[in-house]
Design a protein around this motif. Structure first.
Motif, PDB file in Angstrom:
ATOM      1  N   ARG A   1       8.476  75.810  46.717  1.00  0.00           N
ATOM      2  CA  ARG A   1       7.076  75.898  47.141  1.00  0.00           C
ATOM      3  C   ARG A   1       6.185  75.329  46.033  1.00  0.00           C
ATOM      4  NH1 ARG A   1       8.458  81.366  48.657  1.00  0.00           N
ATOM      5  NH2 ARG A   1       7.255  82.124  46.889  1.00  0.00           N
ATOM      6  N   ASP A   2       6.517  75.628  44.796  1.00  0.00           N
ATOM      7  CA  ASP A   2       5.823  75.104  43.619  1.00  0.00           C
ATOM      8  C   ASP A   2       6.894  74.713  42.605  1.00  0.00           C
ATOM      9  OD1 ASP A   2       2.948  75.576  44.272  1.00  0.00           O
ATOM     10  OD2 ASP A   2       3.612  77.655  44.364  1.00  0.00           O
ATOM     11  N   GLY A   3       6.439  74.156  41.476  1.00  0.00           N
ATOM     12  CA  GLY A   3       7.401  73.798  40.447  1.00  0.00           C
ATOM     13  C   GLY A   3       7.992  75.025  39.774  1.00  0.00           C
ATOM     14  N   TRP A   4       9.130  74.844  39.113  1.00  0.00           N
ATOM     15  CA  TRP A   4       9.794  75.922  38.378  1.00  0.00           C
ATOM     16  C   TRP A   4       9.431  75.751  36.899  1.00  0.00           C
ATOM     17  CZ3 TRP A   4      15.786  77.112  38.928  1.00  0.00           C
ATOM     18  CH2 TRP A   4      16.108  78.216  38.131  1.00  0.00           C
ATOM     19  N   SER A   5      10.284  75.080  36.142  1.00  0.00           N
ATOM     20  CA  SER A   5       9.947  74.865  34.729  1.00  0.00           C
ATOM     21  C   SER A   5       8.817  73.847  34.575  1.00  0.00           C
ATOM     22  CB  SER A   5      11.187  74.381  33.966  1.00  0.00           C
ATOM     23  OG  SER A   5      11.609  73.111  34.438  1.00  0.00           O
ATOM     24  N   GLN A   6       8.547  73.082  35.644  1.00  0.00           N
ATOM     25  CA  GLN A   6       7.512  72.061  35.599  1.00  0.00           C
ATOM     26  C   GLN A   6       6.208  72.519  36.260  1.00  0.00           C
ATOM     27  OE1 GLN A   6       8.825  69.176  34.047  1.00  0.00           O
ATOM     28  NE2 GLN A   6      10.566  70.568  33.872  1.00  0.00           N
ATOM     29  N   ASN A   7       6.070  73.810  36.543  1.00  0.00           N
ATOM     30  CA  ASN A   7       4.928  74.310  37.292  1.00  0.00           C
ATOM     31  C   ASN A   7       3.634  74.116  36.500  1.00  0.00           C
ATOM     32  OD1 ASN A   7       2.898  76.058  38.430  1.00  0.00           O
ATOM     33  ND2 ASN A   7       4.517  77.100  39.538  1.00  0.00           N
ATOM     34  N   TYR A   8       2.756  73.272  37.019  1.00  0.00           N
ATOM     35  CA  TYR A   8       1.538  72.935  36.293  1.00  0.00           C
ATOM     36  C   TYR A   8       0.613  74.136  36.165  1.00  0.00           C
ATOM     37  CZ  TYR A   8      -2.791  70.581  34.962  1.00  0.00           C
ATOM     38  OH  TYR A   8      -3.933  70.200  34.310  1.00  0.00           O
ATOM     39  N   ALA A   9       0.481  74.914  37.248  1.00  0.00           N
ATOM     40  CA  ALA A   9      -0.420  76.069  37.209  1.00  0.00           C
ATOM     41  C   ALA A   9       0.021  77.071  36.152  1.00  0.00           C
ATOM     42  CB  ALA A   9      -0.479  76.737  38.580  1.00  0.00           C
TER      43      ALA A   9
ATOM     44  N   THR B   1      14.298  79.971  49.042  1.00  0.00           N
ATOM     45  CA  THR B   1      12.942  79.467  48.865  1.00  0.00           C
ATOM     46  C   THR B   1      12.290  80.195  47.697  1.00  0.00           C
ATOM     47  OG1 THR B   1      10.806  79.085  49.953  1.00  0.00           O
ATOM     48  CG2 THR B   1      12.058  81.018  50.684  1.00  0.00           C
ATOM     49  N   GLY B   2      11.871  79.447  46.694  1.00  0.00           N
ATOM     50  CA  GLY B   2      11.322  80.028  45.474  1.00  0.00           C
ATOM     51  C   GLY B   2       9.830  79.810  45.391  1.00  0.00           C
ATOM     52  N   GLU B   3       9.141  80.730  44.719  1.00  0.00           N
ATOM     53  CA  GLU B   3       9.752  81.640  43.806  1.00  0.00           C
ATOM     54  C   GLU B   3       9.906  83.034  44.397  1.00  0.00           C
ATOM     55  OE1 GLU B   3       6.733  82.417  40.552  1.00  0.00           O
ATOM     56  OE2 GLU B   3       6.386  80.289  40.859  1.00  0.00           O
ATOM     57  N   PRO B   4      10.611  83.946  43.702  1.00  0.00           N
ATOM     58  CA  PRO B   4      11.203  83.793  42.368  1.00  0.00           C
ATOM     59  C   PRO B   4      12.407  82.851  42.411  1.00  0.00           C
ATOM     60  CG  PRO B   4      11.910  85.858  43.314  1.00  0.00           C
ATOM     61  CD  PRO B   4      10.910  85.278  44.275  1.00  0.00           C
ATOM     62  N   PHE B   5      12.565  82.081  41.359  1.00  0.00           N
ATOM     63  CA  PHE B   5      13.625  81.084  41.335  1.00  0.00           C
ATOM     64  C   PHE B   5      14.993  81.668  41.028  1.00  0.00           C
ATOM     65  CE2 PHE B   5       9.793  78.518  40.780  1.00  0.00           C
ATOM     66  CZ  PHE B   5       9.994  77.603  41.801  1.00  0.00           C
ATOM     67  N   ILE B   6      15.042  82.965  40.724  1.00  0.00           N
ATOM     68  CA  ILE B   6      16.344  83.621  40.604  1.00  0.00           C
ATOM     69  C   ILE B   6      17.089  83.529  41.930  1.00  0.00           C
ATOM     70  CG2 ILE B   6      15.470  85.901  41.244  1.00  0.00           C
ATOM     71  CD1 ILE B   6      18.177  85.150  38.601  1.00  0.00           C
ATOM     72  N   LEU B   7      16.363  83.365  43.033  1.00  0.00           N
ATOM     73  CA  LEU B   7      17.005  83.198  44.338  1.00  0.00           C
ATOM     74  C   LEU B   7      17.845  81.929  44.378  1.00  0.00           C
ATOM     75  CD1 LEU B   7      14.185  84.249  46.855  1.00  0.00           C
ATOM     76  CD2 LEU B   7      16.022  85.639  45.901  1.00  0.00           C
ATOM     77  N   PHE B   8      17.452  80.915  43.604  1.00  0.00           N
ATOM     78  CA  PHE B   8      18.258  79.702  43.524  1.00  0.00           C
ATOM     79  C   PHE B   8      19.623  80.021  42.912  1.00  0.00           C
ATOM     80  CE2 PHE B   8      14.802  76.134  43.434  1.00  0.00           C
ATOM     81  CZ  PHE B   8      14.311  76.602  44.642  1.00  0.00           C
ATOM     82  N   ARG B   9      19.624  80.859  41.887  1.00  0.00           N
ATOM     83  CA  ARG B   9      20.889  81.246  41.269  1.00  0.00           C
ATOM     84  C   ARG B   9      21.765  82.003  42.266  1.00  0.00           C
ATOM     85  NH1 ARG B   9      22.786  86.000  37.846  1.00  0.00           N
ATOM     86  NH2 ARG B   9      24.659  85.179  36.834  1.00  0.00           N
ATOM     87  N   TYR B  10      21.159  82.907  43.024  1.00  0.00           N
ATOM     88  CA  TYR B  10      21.926  83.678  43.993  1.00  0.00           C
ATOM     89  C   TYR B  10      22.509  82.768  45.080  1.00  0.00           C
ATOM     90  CZ  TYR B  10      19.676  87.710  41.809  1.00  0.00           C
ATOM     91  OH  TYR B  10      19.252  88.647  40.905  1.00  0.00           O
ATOM     92  N   ALA B  11      21.720  81.815  45.546  1.00  0.00           N
ATOM     93  CA  ALA B  11      22.225  80.875  46.550  1.00  0.00           C
ATOM     94  C   ALA B  11      23.373  80.043  45.985  1.00  0.00           C
ATOM     95  CB  ALA B  11      21.095  79.956  47.019  1.00  0.00           C
TER      96      ALA B  11
END
Length: 429
Positions: free
Chosen positions: A165-173, A139-149
């Protein structure tokens, strides 16, 4: 019973929305036939932003066995950027910290040692070596957890779920508050990293449809589902009955304010209502819970109008239970949004469960408005005059939640855990 390995950087006792999401799964998965094992970091008291990067008080790996599942907590050590921040403060050595942040954020995808959260990966790997698991959730972020998974999935032949939970490269905030360099990095680097990693996920879960569509456009063909945030039923049920006094009329806001939200429209409307009705601070109060944790947004609030300052109260970051107790005393709840960004803020679930009138400013013209319209007394305000009218109406005719039986079960963390558990059971290796 399927066994689920959850990689979650944010987790209790951290007082954040990010921590509540995996906590909901941990608390309820067992009820729906899944055994959860959470790998997270040690979290100590967080009273100010700098506390996030202090070394863990406990520098040992700790395994907690409970009747609900298992929690594995790993120590955190600040990297060079963190140590500079802790030594010199937020306003010094800014350039070197930005350069180091850039170095770490890019380099960690090529060399794991550059990520000081990689202990989560190493302990998760030990879990997989020592026991059989059926699925991994990051569950991101941090999205490095996606790489580990993704790495663990490939090594052990287990499907993994990318939970946004929110966008990664597309995160509007992030994009809204970032400069040209971050925008360029998102478009040219992180979007490609995201596509390469997330394409391997068996499933992607999202809290809101707008994020879901953005990632589906970036990575065509992925399987995706909506799994919302929610409220903890037991916390709402434990709240005492409140006999609210007529004065002052309290409008409450909980948690984060984002730069793109239409705060000034609401403050202008509040000012107008105060002037029009000749109100004083004993008549009406606007309270922002936890706002002092956000200095920039705090300045945005208190710096808007000298006249409004006596009508506004702010607090430091508070435990969720304490915030709910305070929100339960309020006459109305403020929800800031924007027509330019369709987002479902996690606070809305608590608002709905509390069954208070909700003032939405401005409407997102999307899923948030739809949820608010399904509540006790929705107030959708898109202008200063509409805010003023809503405040005047609510103040003159306060609403009690005692006579309303709005069913909010579908918005509970328990129900959303049921939704995700049902989806997990359909996954095959």
């Amino acid at each position: 019973m399927k066994k689920v390995l959850i990689l979650a950087y944010d987790f209790e006792p951290l007082n954040s929305i990010g921590a509540q999401r995996p906590l909901g799964w941990f608390k309820y998965f067992k009820e729906f036939g899944l055994h959860p094992v959470v790998v997270t970091r040690h979290w100590d008291a967080i009273n100010e932003p700098n506390d996030l990067v202090r070394p863990s008080l406990n520098q040992q790996v700790v395994k907690e066995e409970t009747e609900l599942g298992t929690i594995v907590r790993v120590p955190y050590q600040p990297n060079l950027r963190d140590r500079i921040l802790l030594k010199h403060g937020m306003h010094k050595r800014v350039l070197i910290r930005k350069l180091l942040s850039l170095f770490y954020s890019v380099g960690q995808y090529y060399w794991m040692r550059l990520d000081n959260r990689s202990n989560i990966y190493h302990e998760a790997r030990k879990c997989l070596i020592n026991s059989k698991y059926d699925v991994i959730i990051a569950t991101g972020e941090p999205f490095i957890l996606f790489r580990y998974a993704d790495l663990l999935s490939k090594e052990f032949g287990i499907p993994w779920i990318a939970d946004y939970r929110d966008g990664w490269s597309q995160n509007y905030a992030t994009l809204h508050a970032s400069g040209k360099l971050q925008t360029w990095l998102n478009n040219t680097f992180f979007s490609k990293i995201e596509e390469r990693i997330v394409r391997n996920a068996r499933l992607c879960t999202f809290t809101v449809e707008s994020h879901q569509k953005e990632v589906e456009n970036l990575i065509p063909g992925i399987r995706s589902e909506i799994v919302m945030n929610g409220f903890f039923e037991e916390l709402i049920q434990q709240l005492p009955a409140i006999d609210r006094p007529e004065r002052p009329f309290v409008i409450a806001y909980s948690g984060t304010i984002y730069p793109y939200q239409e705060l000034e429209v609401f403050l202008a409307g509040l000012k107008n209502a105060i002037e029009k009705n000749d109100l004083n601070p004993h008549d009406i109060q606007l309270v922002f819970y936890g706002l002092e944790y956000q200095p920039e947004q705090l300045n945005r609030v208190i710096g808007y109008s000298e006249m409004l300052r006596p009508f506004i109260r702010t607090t430091r970051k508070m435990p969720m239970k304490d915030v709910l107790l305070e929100l339960n005393k309020a006459h109305a709840l403020l929800l800031l949004a924007s027509p330019n960004q369709q987002q479902i803020y996690a606070k809305v679930f608590d608002y709905i469960a509390l069954k208070r009138p909700i003032i939405l400013c401005k409407s997102d013209n999307g899923p948030l408005q739809k949820m608010v319209l399904d509540t006790v007394l929705p107030m959708i305000c898109n202008s200063e005059s509409e805010v003023s009218d809503a405040i005047s109406k609510l103040k003159d005719h306060p609403v009690s939640n005692d006579n309303h039986s709005l069913s909010s079960e579908k918005y509970s963390r328990r129900h959303q855990a049921f939704v995700l558990a049902a989806i997990i059971k359909t996954l095959e290796k």
